[in-house]
Design a protein around this motif. Sequence first.
Motif, PDB file in Angstrom:
ATOM      1  N   LEU A   1      41.011  29.912  31.666  1.00  0.00           N
ATOM      2  CA  LEU A   1      41.127  29.804  33.183  1.00  0.00           C
ATOM      3  C   LEU A   1      40.899  31.687  33.708  1.00  0.00           C
ATOM      4  O   LEU A   1      40.988  31.257  34.934  1.00  0.00           O
ATOM      5  N   MET A   2      40.103  32.741  33.116  1.00  0.00           N
ATOM      6  CA  MET A   2      39.402  34.007  33.598  1.00  0.00           C
ATOM      7  C   MET A   2      38.472  33.401  34.228  1.00  0.00           C
ATOM      8  O   MET A   2      37.928  33.663  35.087  1.00  0.00           O
ATOM      9  N   ASP A   3      38.036  31.503  33.955  1.00  0.00           N
ATOM     10  CA  ASP A   3      36.255  31.077  34.994  1.00  0.00           C
ATOM     11  C   ASP A   3      37.079  30.470  36.193  1.00  0.00           C
ATOM     12  O   ASP A   3      36.580  30.419  36.988  1.00  0.00           O
ATOM     13  N   ASP A   4      38.507  30.797  36.541  1.00  0.00           N
ATOM     14  CA  ASP A   4      38.784  30.024  37.714  1.00  0.00           C
ATOM     15  C   ASP A   4      39.157  31.277  38.879  1.00  0.00           C
ATOM     16  O   ASP A   4      40.138  31.624  38.447  1.00  0.00           O
ATOM     17  N   PRO A   5      38.397  32.141  39.531  1.00  0.00           N
ATOM     18  CA  PRO A   5      38.355  32.847  40.539  1.00  0.00           C
ATOM     19  C   PRO A   5      39.864  32.412  41.313  1.00  0.00           C
ATOM     20  O   PRO A   5      40.086  33.924  42.119  1.00  0.00           O
ATOM     21  N   SER A   6      40.163  31.259  41.771  1.00  0.00           N
ATOM     22  CA  SER A   6      41.549  31.214  42.322  1.00  0.00           C
ATOM     23  C   SER A   6      42.526  31.774  41.719  1.00  0.00           C
ATOM     24  O   SER A   6      43.427  31.607  42.711  1.00  0.00           O
ATOM     25  N   ARG A   7      42.846  32.112  40.295  1.00  0.00           N
ATOM     26  CA  ARG A   7      44.072  31.715  40.132  1.00  0.00           C
ATOM     27  C   ARG A   7      44.199  34.001  40.608  1.00  0.00           C
ATOM     28  O   ARG A   7      43.484  33.954  41.120  1.00  0.00           O
ATOM     29  N   PRO A   8      45.661  33.855  39.974  1.00  0.00           N
ATOM     30  CA  PRO A   8      46.351  34.781  41.370  1.00  0.00           C
ATOM     31  C   PRO A   8      46.195  36.553  40.789  1.00  0.00           C
ATOM     32  O   PRO A   8      45.382  36.601  39.147  1.00  0.00           O
ATOM     33  N   ASP A   9      46.336  37.686  41.352  1.00  0.00           N
ATOM     34  CA  ASP A   9      45.197  39.253  41.082  1.00  0.00           C
ATOM     35  C   ASP A   9      46.070  38.638  39.515  1.00  0.00           C
ATOM     36  O   ASP A   9      45.900  40.191  38.823  1.00  0.00           O
ATOM     37  N   SER A  10      47.636  38.805  40.105  1.00  0.00           N
ATOM     38  CA  SER A  10      48.430  39.545  38.814  1.00  0.00           C
ATOM     39  C   SER A  10      47.720  39.196  37.335  1.00  0.00           C
ATOM     40  O   SER A  10      47.763  39.470  35.982  1.00  0.00           O
ATOM     41  N   GLU A  11      47.506  37.763  36.944  1.00  0.00           N
ATOM     42  CA  GLU A  11      46.754  37.340  35.742  1.00  0.00           C
ATOM     43  C   GLU A  11      45.798  37.894  35.556  1.00  0.00           C
ATOM     44  O   GLU A  11      45.262  38.187  34.054  1.00  0.00           O
ATOM     45  N   PHE A  12      44.505  38.241  36.370  1.00  0.00           N
ATOM     46  CA  PHE A  12      43.275  38.906  36.459  1.00  0.00           C
ATOM     47  C   PHE A  12      44.035  40.041  35.040  1.00  0.00           C
ATOM     48  O   PHE A  12      43.760  41.390  34.596  1.00  0.00           O
ATOM     49  N   ALA A  13      45.174  40.788  35.978  1.00  0.00           N
ATOM     50  CA  ALA A  13      45.252  42.076  35.426  1.00  0.00           C
ATOM     51  C   ALA A  13      45.861  42.047  34.390  1.00  0.00           C
ATOM     52  O   ALA A  13      45.407  43.307  33.486  1.00  0.00           O
TER      53      ALA A  13
END
Length: 214
Positions: free
Chosen positions: A13-25
Motif C-alpha cells: 500500500l505504501m507504494d501507492d501515492p493515491s492512498r489517503p494522507d491519514s494512512e501514510f501518517a
Amino acid sequence: MPDLSVRSSEMELMDDPSRPDSEFAEAYSELSAVNKHLGGIRAVERFLPENAKSVLDVAAGGCDVGEALVKSRNCRVVSLDMNSRGLKRAERTVPVAGDALQLPFADGTFDAVICSLTFHHLPNEACVSVLREMWRVTRRVVIVNDLHRNRVAHASIRILSALFSRSTMFRNDAAASVRKAFRPGELDAIAEQAGVPARVYRSFPYRLVVVAEK
C-alpha cells in the motif's frame, strides 16, 4: 507459509501515492516505533563513523532515522524523498524532494549516505542503480539497512502487526515487506553489479546491513 526462497514482487500500500494522507501518517508513526525499538536505528548507528558530520538519508520516508541521528550524533542530516508527506515530518533534518535514482548532489558531497527499509520496495535492477548513486555522492561510507527474509522474521512481524498495529497500511505491508526483502547473498550480488565494494552484516533482530567504505 509463503515461499520465501525468492523475493516477492507484490505491491505494498505504501507504494501507492493515491492512498489517503491519514494512512501514510499512521504508517510513518508506527515505522518510527519499529525503527526505534526493533533495531532499525541501531543498525545504522552501528556502522556510522563517529566523526561523520554530513549525512544524506535516501528515501527517508517519515524522516525518523535521520531525526534520531541528529539527536544522537553531532551531524547534519539531509532527508531526501519523493513523497512530500514524509518530508513534512522533518524537524531537525533538512528536507529535500528528490529521486533516489538521480540524486541531486555532486560527487562526494556527504560523509555518509544511508538508506533504510527502501530497497525491498524496488526490483533488483533499481537497487543496483540507487546503490551506485549513493556511492557516487558519499565521501566515506554507504549504509543500506533492510529486512532479512526468513521464516522467523515473517512470522514475528505478522504476530506483532496483528496485535499492536492500528495502521491499515502497516498491517497490510508488514509481512509483505519481509516477503519482498533479501537474503545476504542477494545483497552481495546487488553490490557487485553496482561496482560497490560492500560487505553485508546481520543486525539483531531481523535486519541486514550493506556497508561500503571508501
